[in-house]
Design a protein around this motif. Sequence first.
Motif, PDB file in Angstrom:
ATOM      1  N   ASP A 238       0.822  -1.216   0.000  1.00 66.13           N
ATOM      2  CA  ASP A 238       0.000   0.000   0.000  1.00 66.13           C
ATOM      3  C   ASP A 238       0.852   1.260   0.000  1.00 66.13           C
ATOM      4  O   ASP A 238       0.608   2.187   0.785  1.00 66.13           O
ATOM      5  CB  ASP A 238      -0.963   0.015   1.211  1.00 66.13           C
ATOM      6  N   GLY A 239       1.871   1.273  -0.849  1.00 64.27           N
ATOM      7  CA  GLY A 239       2.674   2.480  -1.001  1.00 64.27           C
ATOM      8  C   GLY A 239       3.759   2.687   0.050  1.00 64.27           C
ATOM      9  O   GLY A 239       4.504   3.662  -0.012  1.00 64.27           O
ATOM     10  N   ALA A 240       3.858   1.763   1.016  1.00 63.22           N
ATOM     11  CA  ALA A 240       4.880   1.917   2.061  1.00 63.22           C
ATOM     12  C   ALA A 240       6.262   1.539   1.505  1.00 63.22           C
ATOM     13  O   ALA A 240       6.368   0.806   0.525  1.00 63.22           O
ATOM     14  CB  ALA A 240       4.531   1.039   3.254  1.00 63.22           C
ATOM     15  N   ALA A 241       7.308   2.072   2.141  1.00 64.63           N
ATOM     16  CA  ALA A 241       8.670   1.772   1.705  1.00 64.63           C
ATOM     17  C   ALA A 241       9.024   0.319   2.051  1.00 64.63           C
ATOM     18  O   ALA A 241       8.424  -0.277   2.940  1.00 64.63           O
ATOM     19  CB  ALA A 241       9.632   2.722   2.405  1.00 64.63           C
ATOM     20  N   ALA A 242       9.987  -0.227   1.319  1.00 67.93           N
ATOM     21  CA  ALA A 242      10.464  -1.580   1.624  1.00 67.93           C
ATOM     22  C   ALA A 242      11.045  -1.608   3.036  1.00 67.93           C
ATOM     23  O   ALA A 242      11.631  -0.630   3.493  1.00 67.93           O
ATOM     24  CB  ALA A 242      11.527  -1.991   0.609  1.00 67.93           C
ATOM     25  N   ALA A 243      10.838  -2.712   3.732  1.00 66.80           N
ATOM     26  CA  ALA A 243      11.325  -2.821   5.115  1.00 66.80           C
ATOM     27  C   ALA A 243      11.697  -4.268   5.394  1.00 66.80           C
ATOM     28  O   ALA A 243      11.153  -5.186   4.777  1.00 66.80           O
ATOM     29  CB  ALA A 243      10.227  -2.370   6.082  1.00 66.80           C
ATOM     30  N   PRO A 244      12.660  -4.472   6.319  1.00 67.74           N
ATOM     31  CA  PRO A 244      12.995  -5.852   6.654  1.00 67.74           C
ATOM     32  C   PRO A 244      11.834  -6.524   7.386  1.00 67.74           C
ATOM     33  O   PRO A 244      10.988  -5.836   7.973  1.00 67.74           O
ATOM     34  CB  PRO A 244      14.210  -5.712   7.574  1.00 67.74           C
ATOM     35  N   LEU A 245      11.820  -7.838   7.343  1.00 72.53           N
ATOM     36  CA  LEU A 245      10.786  -8.578   8.069  1.00 72.53           C
ATOM     37  C   LEU A 245      10.776  -8.129   9.527  1.00 72.53           C
ATOM     38  O   LEU A 245       9.725  -7.825  10.085  1.00 72.53           O
ATOM     39  CB  LEU A 245      11.075 -10.084   7.946  1.00 72.53           C
ATOM     40  N   TYR A 246      11.951  -8.088  10.146  1.00 72.86           N
ATOM     41  CA  TYR A 246      12.111  -7.517  11.488  1.00 72.86           C
ATOM     42  C   TYR A 246      13.406  -6.713  11.490  1.00 72.86           C
ATOM     43  O   TYR A 246      14.356  -7.102  10.820  1.00 72.86           O
ATOM     44  CB  TYR A 246      12.214  -8.620  12.561  1.00 72.86           C
ATOM     45  N   PRO A 247      13.468  -5.639  12.270  1.00 74.10           N
ATOM     46  CA  PRO A 247      14.766  -4.964  12.411  1.00 74.10           C
ATOM     47  C   PRO A 247      15.725  -5.916  13.127  1.00 74.10           C
ATOM     48  O   PRO A 247      15.332  -6.542  14.109  1.00 74.10           O
ATOM     49  CB  PRO A 247      14.456  -3.758  13.315  1.00 74.10           C
TER      50      PRO A 247
END
Length: 326
Positions: free
Chosen positions: A147-156
């Motif tokens: 939904d338009g959010a930036a890519a992110a790791p599964l968990y920090p």
Amino acid sequence: MMELQPGRIVNSHGRHYVVESPDGTRRICHPRGKKSQAVVGDEVLWLPPRPGQGDEGSIEKIVERRNLFYRQDEIRTKAFAANIDQVLVLLAAEPVFSESQLARALVAAEAQGIPVIIGLNKEDVTVPFAQAWQRLAAYRRLLPGQDGAAAAPLYPVLRLQLDAPDGGTDFPQLRQTLAGRATLVLGPSGVGKSTLINRLIPDAAVQTAAISTVLNSGKHTTTTTTWYWLAREQGCAVLDSPGFQEFGLRHIAPTELVRCMPDIARHATGCRFYNCTHIHEPGCVVRAAVEEEAGPDGDEADGVPHDGIAASRYALYQALFAELSG
Ligand SMILES: Nc1nc2c(ncn2[C@@H]2O[C@H](COP(=O)(O)OP(=O)(O)OP(=O)(O)O)[C@@H](O)[C@H]2O)c(=O)[nH]1
Ligand SMILES: [Mg+2]
Ligand SMILES: [Zn+2]
């Protein structure tokens, strides 16, 4: 009539609970009933002792919880803490961690809607650290944003060296995530949970102990969960907890599991089968999304978003699904 007083459970030992009043004073209280259901983090209403009845209070009521983080083994329920804002799952280069136990702790947190960060401690033990870091690739690698959010790791996943003066590469980031929140520090014995508490709160003077590298395990030095304030006015607290070996998930239904594994859940919504278990159904989109290959440079955390499901994570899903169905 004596009046009910508000307080928070900051430590417990059998039926002895340490209850902290809003002004910071602490006293031992006992639960009213036979069963002691209160856990660390609980907000309670308690009564001071009557004159001549010693100086221990009694817990009259547990205020409704926001959440309860616990594991459910075959024979018993083990509550870690209530009313927490996030869980820091701490692992270390040594002792070697179990990915299955890590995945289980993450599932339990997701089931309660509690955000998680993973810390990998003992950066100084370089070769085992590099191996452990590699084993966390499926947790570190980027997932495309939805939904338009930036890519992110599964968990920090943070690199730490908690006994060093600077705390390790990502210690500043850890400090940031701790601010303003109550964080339960969870993990196997010997990873450095109490070392972290001592580093953040020098007054805490928590006992720590060297691990046995022969047995690849810690010494189970910490035996109870304790709530420590970093900054009471800001609601910033860290909770030390005893190291766990087995993390039972008997409280999770097999059909609930997929919701608690976000990298798999993001594909499950597209599955065309109603009530698909994503285990054996032909044409299941979850199974189709499993990637056998690592990223281009052999490291799944190569900075490029990967939408596919890491094979190791799907294998954990299969194993847990079978276990919880049994
Ligand atoms: N090499 C190295 N050792 C560390 C580091 N951080 C902590 N330790 C050591 O790891 C050992 C275990 O630390 P503890 O803090 O007692 O571990 P714990 O997670 O609280 O263990 P339990 O209370 O048994 O669950 C101690 O000897 C620490 O000094 C680190 O960054 N590098
Ligand atoms: Mg400890
Ligand atoms: Zn499916």
